[in-house]
Design an enzyme around this catalytic site. Sequence first.
Site, short mmCIF file in Angstrom:
data_model
loop_
_atom_site.label_atom_id
_atom_site.label_comp_id
_atom_site.label_asym_id
_atom_site.label_seq_id
_atom_site.Cartn_x
_atom_site.Cartn_y
_atom_site.Cartn_z
N GLU A 3 -1.17 -4.03 -2.58
CA GLU A 3 -0.74 -4.79 -3.86
C GLU A 3 -1.28 -4.29 -5.08
O GLU A 3 -2.51 -3.68 -5.03
CB GLU A 3 -0.89 -6.16 -3.69
CG GLU A 3 -0.69 -6.95 -2.25
CD GLU A 3 0.73 -7.34 -2.00
OE1 GLU A 3 1.29 -7.61 -3.17
OE2 GLU A 3 1.08 -7.24 -1.01
N LYS A 55 1.21 0.50 -9.40
CA LYS A 55 0.21 0.70 -8.16
C LYS A 55 -0.10 2.20 -8.48
O LYS A 55 -0.58 2.81 -7.41
CB LYS A 55 1.01 0.54 -6.96
CG LYS A 55 1.50 -0.96 -6.60
CD LYS A 55 1.98 -1.03 -5.19
CE LYS A 55 2.64 -2.49 -5.27
NZ LYS A 55 3.51 -2.47 -4.22
N ASN A 170 4.21 -6.06 -0.40
CA ASN A 170 4.93 -6.64 0.44
C ASN A 170 4.42 -8.19 0.93
O ASN A 170 5.11 -9.14 1.25
CB ASN A 170 4.76 -5.82 2.01
CG ASN A 170 6.10 -6.23 2.65
OD1 ASN A 170 7.22 -6.82 2.33
ND2 ASN A 170 5.98 -6.45 4.15
N ARG A 265 10.25 -3.55 6.06
CA ARG A 265 9.25 -4.19 5.70
C ARG A 265 9.48 -5.57 6.14
O ARG A 265 10.45 -6.39 6.05
CB ARG A 265 8.97 -4.58 4.09
CG ARG A 265 8.84 -3.04 3.58
CD ARG A 265 7.32 -2.58 3.25
NE ARG A 265 7.09 -1.39 2.75
CZ ARG A 265 7.32 -1.12 1.24
NH1 ARG A 265 7.99 -2.27 0.75
NH2 ARG A 265 7.50 -0.29 0.94
#
Length: 276
Positions: A3, A55, A170, A265
Amino acid sequence: MPEGDSIFRSARSLHRVLAGHAVTRFETAYAHLDRVNVDTPIVGRIVERCESAGKHLLIVFSGDLILRTHMRMNGSWHLYRHGERWWRGPQAMRVRIDTAEWVAVAFNVPVAEFITPKQLETKGPVAALGPDLLGATFDRDEAVRRIVASGARAIAQTLLDQRVVAGIGNVYKSEVLFLSGVHPDAPSSAVPQATLERMMEIGRGLLTDNVVDGSSPRIQTYRNLRQLNPASEHDESLWVYGRRGKPCRKCGAAIVSKKMGLEARSTYWCPRCQPG
Ligand SMILES: [Zn+2]
């Protein structure tokens, strides 16, 4: 996939020990990085700062050069003292940056490139990022506008699209949807404006909760970094993620899950708290 908050923490740890210090050694397993190093050596440059953008982890060197890395699923940055035993073998090393006191090693980082500050701003994935939930400023209205512009695409998919809003991975995708009471399949443009605004506040809250700084003056090594990283997929504190079949913490209904999207996912939700 990590994350945004775990990248933020990695960047902050690197920044604390590398910023302001000269590079004393540079090694890489990537030929395209090595070419740049041969042409314009990294050794001798000062690490000006380390920061995250969504990210992406950015290491900014003096002389207008930035190393951009992206961890994808398995990459990570570690910090070691000279002579300290590495947690992974040297064959997993992709980039190594030494200062007089520290060794920063990128293991299995699949994306790494040198770019100039101008390139960073004008082209490539960082330039294309949506508003950053962990940014010093966060343009919530622009994030909501981009979600609505995603039209019929399922909101769970839209939240993972870093060009729409940056930072959600996710795990938090499922958590944010649960806390907003929104079904993961809801068309992005069908979610009420006020709900999306609240969803963004919740997302920012979850991510920033995880980067709150302890008051400890202790320097963070990788061990400490790992302890600081609660975005585990088996975290006891999560509402729905990883809890298929277990009772909802709010209403007691059994949590359900399914695989969604091209990368399949897992998405988790409560069928009662998040009706379709
Ligand atoms: Zn529930």
